[in-house]
Enzyme design. Structure first.
Site, PDB file in Angstrom:
ATOM      1  N   LEU A   1       0.736  -1.187   0.071  1.00  0.00           N
ATOM      2  CA  LEU A   1       0.020  -0.035   0.203  1.00  0.00           C
ATOM      3  C   LEU A   1       0.993   1.301  -0.103  1.00  0.00           C
ATOM      4  O   LEU A   1       0.414   2.405  -0.131  1.00  0.00           O
ATOM      5  CB  LEU A   1      -0.989  -0.044   1.341  1.00  0.00           C
ATOM      6  CG  LEU A   1      -1.943  -1.141   1.165  1.00  0.00           C
ATOM      7  CD1 LEU A   1      -2.544  -1.153   2.542  1.00  0.00           C
ATOM      8  CD2 LEU A   1      -2.934  -0.786  -0.186  1.00  0.00           C
TER       9      LEU A   1
ATOM     10  N   ASP B   1       0.474  -9.860  -4.783  1.00  0.00           N
ATOM     11  CA  ASP B   1       1.700  -9.054  -4.817  1.00  0.00           C
ATOM     12  C   ASP B   1       1.609  -7.656  -5.330  1.00  0.00           C
ATOM     13  O   ASP B   1       2.456  -7.260  -6.164  1.00  0.00           O
ATOM     14  CB  ASP B   1       3.034  -9.694  -5.294  1.00  0.00           C
ATOM     15  CG  ASP B   1       4.279  -9.038  -4.749  1.00  0.00           C
ATOM     16  OD1 ASP B   1       4.476  -8.405  -4.308  1.00  0.00           O
ATOM     17  OD2 ASP B   1       5.497  -9.761  -5.281  1.00  0.00           O
TER      18      ASP B   1
HETATM   19  O1  DOR Z   1       8.115  -7.370  -7.232  1.00  0.00           O
HETATM   20  C1  DOR Z   1       8.273  -7.068  -6.360  1.00  0.00           C
HETATM   21  N1  DOR Z   1       7.918  -5.821  -5.965  1.00  0.00           N
HETATM   22  N2  DOR Z   1       8.667  -8.269  -5.262  1.00  0.00           N
HETATM   23  C2  DOR Z   1       8.653  -7.868  -3.981  1.00  0.00           C
HETATM   24  O2  DOR Z   1       9.100  -8.653  -3.342  1.00  0.00           O
HETATM   25  C3  DOR Z   1       8.606  -6.276  -3.676  1.00  0.00           C
HETATM   26  C4  DOR Z   1       7.820  -5.623  -4.568  1.00  0.00           C
HETATM   27  C5  DOR Z   1       7.695  -4.193  -4.299  1.00  0.00           C
HETATM   28  O3  DOR Z   1       7.394  -3.566  -3.146  1.00  0.00           O
HETATM   29  O4  DOR Z   1       7.771  -3.356  -5.104  1.00  0.00           O
END
Ligand code: DOR
Length: 452
Positions: free
Chosen positions: A84, A326
């Site tokens: 977020l 994710d």
């Molecule tokens: O692709 C990703 N982006 N993997 C993660 O574990 C963190 C996330 C991010 O916070 O942008």
């Protein structure tokens, strides 16, 4: 696509009325109810935030009627993995905009990830996320870090954070690489009821400097890779630490065939391990990186077709417990860089259900009931969210998702509620569309329109 009609027995249009939570009765008419007990047809009557009656051809009282003809009425979806970005990266997302994207995607609860600035590693920051979340149109549970500042060394005040309601502890975005730190963290959580250690399983020593999956495509493209073994060595190690300590382990965004195999074997020997898969990992392969488009850059990276087959097998046979987005918003100026310099991550909340139906249910890999188990009641159980993913019946909390599994729609950048636009799915036609979302008896999304 089905006809989307809103009928209201009292006023002609409630869409702009910002109804107070649970202020007026709701009637969900003519849907097929699907929950962990199975499927049946019926209307659903809701009063004061709770389901009060289910049955066929019930009489409508003085209540707002949501048409569910041709739709499934399920418990609201639950996302174990939502970034977020608040505090610290509000240009990418805020709790308010992320929660709106979640509600539009059919989610009634999300778990906020802790790689914010500052990180969610103390009670004050977690308390402020919870307070802001409480004003949004999706329930926001907060995770907290395993280690202070996600630095991988000193444990966060887990007991105090648990007292605030935190159940998922993770340094997500980073892997807890030190086995001793991980052992201590796991041992600590065994004294905290319901607590789970959730690992971003990528060994930094193996993944460092890599930007996509290490394999044929990375060689051909000349982009340094992150090997599948970076994931599986950590999953193998953490399974052994969970066995040693008796702690609950959750594997975040599992992406490789080798990790699925390890988790399956660990479950068979009684280790308390659960795992999630992200929609992009069962939909896209590393071949997409041939475009050099950073929208396809994620951590862990997009893998091979063989990995996708293994993920699907794991989703089908119960090795994988949840589909988690994710959702990782990044502003255009961050993503609009060469592949190697762009940050990893893509949006997920508004496309997760449709990607699941399009990629897994429609081709016959999963039944709709299995898909909803993975998107609703199983993740709710992992996060200890007792008000979500419940059986729909009298006295159950009215946290619901109403969607048309046969509706097709094109992902439109302008229709994304997120502050960011980083999804490679814009322009794709998907199957399965959310019509209504009900949170605590309040219709927060009606006919695909967020109500506040
Ligand atoms: O692709 C990703 N982006 N993997 C993660 O574990 C963190 C996330 C991010 O916070 O942008």
């Amino acid at each position: 696509m089905s006809d989307t009609r809103l009928s209201d027995t009292r006023s002609s249009d409630m869409r702009s009325a910002h109804p107070a939570r649970a202020s007026r009765g709701l009637f969900i008419a003519g849907g097929e109810i699907v929950d962990s007990t199975g499927t049946r047809r019926g209307d659903v009557r809701i009063t004061d935030g709770e389901v009060v009656e289910i049955g066929s051809d019930l009489d409508v009282a003085d209540e707002l009627v949501l048409d569910a003809g041709g739709c499934v009425v399920s418990p609201g979806l639950v996302d174990l993995h939502t970034h977020l970005r608040e505090p610290g990266d509000e240009l990418a997302e805020t709790i308010e905009t992320g929660a709106r994207a979640a509600a539009l995607g059919g989610f009634t609860a999300v778990v906020a990830m802790p790689n914010t600035r500052p990180a969610l590693d103390d009670a004050t920051v977690v308390g402020s996320v919870l307070a802001r979340g409480a004003r949004s149109i999706c329930d926001v549970a907060s995770s907290a870090t395993i280690t202070k500042e996600r630095a991988g060394r000193e444990l966060s005040p887990m007991g105090e954070l648990h007292d605030l309601g935190v159940r998922i502890f993770t340094d997500d975005g980073s892997c807890v690489a030190d086995a001793g730190v991980m052992r201590n963290a796991m041992a600590y959580t065994t004294a905290l009821p319901g607590a789970v250690i959730a690992q971003h399983a990528e060994d930094p020593a193996l993944a460092r400097g890599g930007h996509m999956h290490e394999g044929d495509w990375s060689s051909r493209l000349g982009i340094p890779g992150r090997p599948a073994a970076a994931e599986s060595v950590i999953v193998a190690r953490d399974i052994e630490l969970a066995r040693l300590t008796g702690a609950r382990l959750h594997v975040l965004h599992c992406s490789t065939a080798s990790a699925v195999k390890l988790i399956r074997e660990a479950k068979a020997t009684g280790v308390a391990v659960t795992a999630e898969v992200a929609p992009h990992h069962f939909t896209l392969t590393d071949a997409e990186c041939a475009t050099f488009d950073p929208l396809f850059k994620v951590h862990p990276p997009l893998r091979t077709a063989e990995d996708i087959s293994a993920l699907i097998e794991g989703l089908f046979d119960g090795t994988i417990d949840a589909i988690a987005t994710d959702h990782a918003p990044h502003p255009a100026e961050a993503k609009d860089q060469p592949f190697e310099e762009a940050p990893p991550g893509m949006l997920g909340l508004q496309t997760a259900l449709a990607l699941t139906i399009t990629q897994l249910v429609e081709p016959g890999h999963l039944s709709l009931e299995q898909a909803l188990a993975l998107l609703s009641w199983q993740p709710a159980a992992i996060a200890g969210l007792e008000e979500h993913g419940t059986v729909i019946g009298p006295a159950s909390p009215a946290n619901l998702c109403v969607f048309d599994p046969t509706a097709t729609w094109e992902v439109d950048s302008d229709a994304l509620a997120s502050r960011s636009r980083n999804t490679p799915f814009v322009g794709r036609t998907l199957l399965g569309r959310v019509r209504h979302t009900v949170l605590g008896g309040e219709p927060v999304v009606i006919d695909g329109v967020a109500q506040r």
